[in-house]
Design an enzyme around this catalytic site. Structure first.
Site, short mmCIF file in Angstrom:
data_model
loop_
_atom_site.label_atom_id
_atom_site.label_comp_id
_atom_site.label_asym_id
_atom_site.label_seq_id
_atom_site.Cartn_x
_atom_site.Cartn_y
_atom_site.Cartn_z
N LYS A 35 4.62 -6.61 5.26
CA LYS A 35 3.71 -5.73 4.44
C LYS A 35 4.33 -4.63 4.08
O LYS A 35 3.93 -3.22 4.54
CB LYS A 35 3.10 -5.61 6.49
CG LYS A 35 2.19 -7.18 6.72
CD LYS A 35 1.26 -7.14 6.99
CE LYS A 35 0.96 -8.53 8.03
NZ LYS A 35 0.41 -9.36 7.29
N CYS A 36 5.13 -4.59 3.82
CA CYS A 36 5.85 -3.63 2.79
C CYS A 36 5.48 -3.89 1.42
O CYS A 36 5.33 -4.54 0.70
CB CYS A 36 7.33 -3.99 2.57
SG CYS A 36 8.20 -2.49 1.89
N GLY A 37 5.30 -2.33 0.69
CA GLY A 37 5.20 -3.31 -1.01
C GLY A 37 6.53 -3.06 -1.75
O GLY A 37 6.57 -4.05 -3.25
#
Length: 158
Positions: A35-37
């Site tokens: 759930k990271c850029g």
């Protein structure tokens, strides 16, 4: 420890994996998060794996939840996400910590071999360590460095 091959980690399915199983193969060791850029880098890591695995490159993904809770799921959820979203086929491991007193010994060692801009700490998800066939860390790449930009460095260790 004198080599990346001296470590053991828990696979995403809960079984112990000795990195000596990869002895003689170059490794790209990455702390990952779902759930990271930078999560779309899974696609580039898988592309590197598919392009170079026949020449020995092993991409190893180590999920980590130390950066803004960006890997909240358990191992089953992580594996499903990586498989269904990015068709990941390279080895994934159980969640680890990469900084602090509970850091996995592999990441403690990696950080001492190539300290990076924050000294002995890992800055964020998707920090990448390239290991040569002798188990030595030859390069460290920042999270913003995409897998597509690693081709030249990977070619050198093949």
């Amino acid at each position: 420890m004198t080599s990346a091959y001296d470590f053991t980690a828990t696979g995403i399915d809960g079984t112990p994996v000795s990195l000596s199983d990869f002895k003689g193969d170059p490794l790209l060791i990455v702390n990952t998060a779902s759930k990271c850029g930078f999560t779309p880098q899974y696609a580039g890591l898988e592309a590197l794996h598919r392009k170079y695995s026949d020449r020995g490159l092993r991409v190893l993904g180590f999920p980590c939840d130390q950066f803004l809770h960006q890997e909240p799921g358990d191992e089953d959820e992580i594996k499903k996400f990586c498989t269904l979203t990015y068709d990941v086929t390279f080895p994934l491991f159980a969640k680890v910590e990469v900084n602090g007193p509970d850091a996995h010994p592999l990441f403690e060692w990696l950080r001492t071999q190539k300290p990076g801009v924050l000294g002995g700490r890992i800055k964020w998800n998707f920090t990448k360590f390239l290991v040569n066939r002798d188990g030595e860390v030859v390069e460290r790449f920042a999270p913003a460095t995409t897998p597509e930009k690693l081709t030249g460095a990977v070619e050198k260790v093949l």
